[in-house]
Design an enzyme around this catalytic site. Structure first.
Site, mmCIF file in Angstrom:
data_model
loop_
_atom_site.group_PDB
_atom_site.id
_atom_site.type_symbol
_atom_site.label_atom_id
_atom_site.label_comp_id
_atom_site.label_asym_id
_atom_site.label_seq_id
_atom_site.Cartn_x
_atom_site.Cartn_y
_atom_site.Cartn_z
ATOM 1 N N LYS A 31 -12.984 -1.398 6.636
ATOM 2 C CA LYS A 31 -12.388 -2.426 7.507
ATOM 3 C C LYS A 31 -12.840 -2.236 8.958
ATOM 4 C CE LYS A 31 -8.756 -1.949 4.212
ATOM 5 N NZ LYS A 31 -8.976 -3.112 3.358
ATOM 6 N N TRP B 113 0.824 -1.213 0.000
ATOM 7 C CA TRP B 113 0.000 0.000 0.000
ATOM 8 C C TRP B 113 0.850 1.251 0.000
ATOM 9 C CZ3 TRP B 113 -4.281 -0.475 -2.192
ATOM 10 C CH2 TRP B 113 -4.981 -1.675 -2.103
ATOM 11 N N ASP C 11 -1.735 6.786 6.198
ATOM 12 C CA ASP C 11 -2.815 5.959 5.673
ATOM 13 C C ASP C 11 -3.133 4.938 6.767
ATOM 14 O OD1 ASP C 11 -4.440 4.090 4.454
ATOM 15 O OD2 ASP C 11 -3.022 3.573 2.857
HETATM 16 N N1 PMP Z 1 -4.422 1.574 1.964
HETATM 17 C C1 PMP Z 1 -4.540 0.447 2.677
HETATM 18 C C2 PMP Z 1 -3.655 0.241 3.866
HETATM 19 C C3 PMP Z 1 -5.481 -0.517 2.296
HETATM 20 O O1 PMP Z 1 -5.598 -1.650 2.996
HETATM 21 C C4 PMP Z 1 -6.300 -0.285 1.167
HETATM 22 C C5 PMP Z 1 -7.379 -1.247 0.732
HETATM 23 N N2 PMP Z 1 -7.263 -2.525 1.112
HETATM 24 C C6 PMP Z 1 -6.117 0.896 0.459
HETATM 25 C C7 PMP Z 1 -5.184 1.811 0.894
HETATM 26 C C8 PMP Z 1 -6.938 1.202 -0.765
HETATM 27 O O2 PMP Z 1 -8.192 1.509 -0.364
HETATM 28 P P1 PMP Z 1 -9.422 1.696 -1.387
HETATM 29 O O3 PMP Z 1 -9.654 0.358 -1.993
HETATM 30 O O4 PMP Z 1 -10.495 2.160 -0.468
HETATM 31 O O5 PMP Z 1 -9.024 2.710 -2.382
#
Ligand code: PMP
Length: 359
Positions: free
Chosen positions: A194, A100, A170
């Protein structure tokens, strides 16, 4: 009934779903569903305001901070953060800890100049960098980190010292899962799907002065200041998502707040990691022990053939959502706030039993 270990969208507290169901057709005697209501109605404004107030309170923040409810997922934040806070001729520092953080870096690189202040990539993203491994540029426009790497299963347990540089995190996969020194951050963002509610709402919590520091050369919809000024009602918000988020925040308070959830989450994770550590090498945990995530327990089985059998038997026994992310494989048990101690213990027992039969 199943035990749901999905990584996101993920399980929600049953009490939240039941409450939403009970008032789905007639919201507070209005004769209509919250789904059918104007976002300018008094009812929705009350939802919007209470959700913001509760979120700040749960994070222990005062009104130097503001909460925004946006759309576009955490992925849009990967782009909005640099668009708002990384001016030309400046540089932003990113700490690379997994898949991520990599995505955040890639988007920031499209907008401006990115510097990697630390990276654990060479080690396969099994660790969080130590203080000595982090090198923050004194002139960095901001420093970005990913508090919990949902795919690799590593989590920060001690925040880095970034001096007077704005710290942005994030927190998509661990927000409100434990007590937090939230005031160390200039901005926190998280997709809701989540720990906070359903997919479709993205939460931003930021210092008001920081939010308003962006230039007005970017489109209004992408500017934080636009949403801040309008209290997240600049355009039609994801109203049902914000409503479910509010119910989830009330549930967190009723459970005893983040301190109580933090203790419960620690216990759940300890139960699963113990099943890994006591398996005599049958299960191999991905993360280095001090950097293990309390939210996403990632591991492999020493024999790949056993992995398929594990997933099949687990599913048949009612444990769903355990396949690791397609990019890394293996097994991942996501144990967000709504997962009970009983659920985590049942999975740990299944793991121990499976290892005894196959080991
Ligand atoms: N950052 C993290 C730590 C994530 O776990 C996720 C999604 N699993 C995201 C960003 C991306 O999020 P989204 O799918 O809501 O764009």
């Amino acid at each position: 009934m199943v035990y749901n270990f999905n990584a996101g969208p993920a399980l929600l507290p049953p009490a939240v779903l039941a409450e939403a169901q009970a008032e789905l057709l007639d919201y507070h005697g209005t004769g209509m569903s919250i789904l059918e209501m104007s976002h300018r109605s008094a009812e929705y404004e009350a939802v919007n305001t209470e959700a913001q107030t509760r979120l700040l309170a749960l994070l222990g923040l005062d009104d130097a901070y503001q909460v925004l409810f946006l759309q576009g997922g955490a992925s849009l934040q990967f782009a909005m953060v640099p668009m708002n806070f990384l001016p030309p001729n400046a540089v932003a520092d990113y700490i690379l800890t997994g898949a991520w953080a990599e995505k955040a870096v890639a988007e920031a690189g499209v907008v401006g100049e990115v510097r990697i202040a630390a990276s654990t990539r060479a080690g396969g993203y099994r660790t969080i960098p130590s203080a000595a491994e982090i090198n923050v540029a004194p002139h960095a426009a901001y420093v970005h980190l990913t508090s919990n790497e949902t795919i690799h299963g590593v989590q920060w347990h001690q925040w880095p010292d970034v001096g007077d540089r704005p710290l942005i995190a994030d927190m998509s996969s661990d927000i409100l899962s434990r007590p937090l020194e939230a005031e160390r951050f200039s901005m926190i963002y998280a997709g809701a799907q989540k720990n906070l509610g359903p997919a479709g709402v993205t939460v931003v919590i930021a210092r008001r002065d920081f939010l308003n520091s962006a230039p007005d050369t970017i489109p209004a919809i992408l500017r934080y200041a636009t949403h801040a000024k309008a209290q997240s009602l600049y355009h039609t918000p994801p109203s049902f998502g914000v409503y479910l988020l509010l119910l989830t925040l009330r549930w967190i308070d009723a459970e005893g707040g983040v301190a109580a959830l933090g203790e419960r989450n620690t216990q759940k994770a300890a139960t699963l990691y113990a099943a890994i550590d006591q398996s005599a090498g049958f299960y191999l945990g991905h993360a280095a022990v001090p950097d293990r995530s309390l939210m996403n327990v990632t591991f492999r089985l020493a024999q790949e053939a056993d992995e398929r059998a594990f997933l099949q038997e687990a599913e048949a026994a009612g444990f769903v959502g355990l396949a690791g992310h397609r990019s890394v494989g293996g097994i991942r048990a996501s144990i967000y706030n709504a997962m009970t101690i009983e659920g985590a213990t049942a999975l740990a027992d299944f793991m121990t039993n499976f290892a005894q039969r196959r080991g």
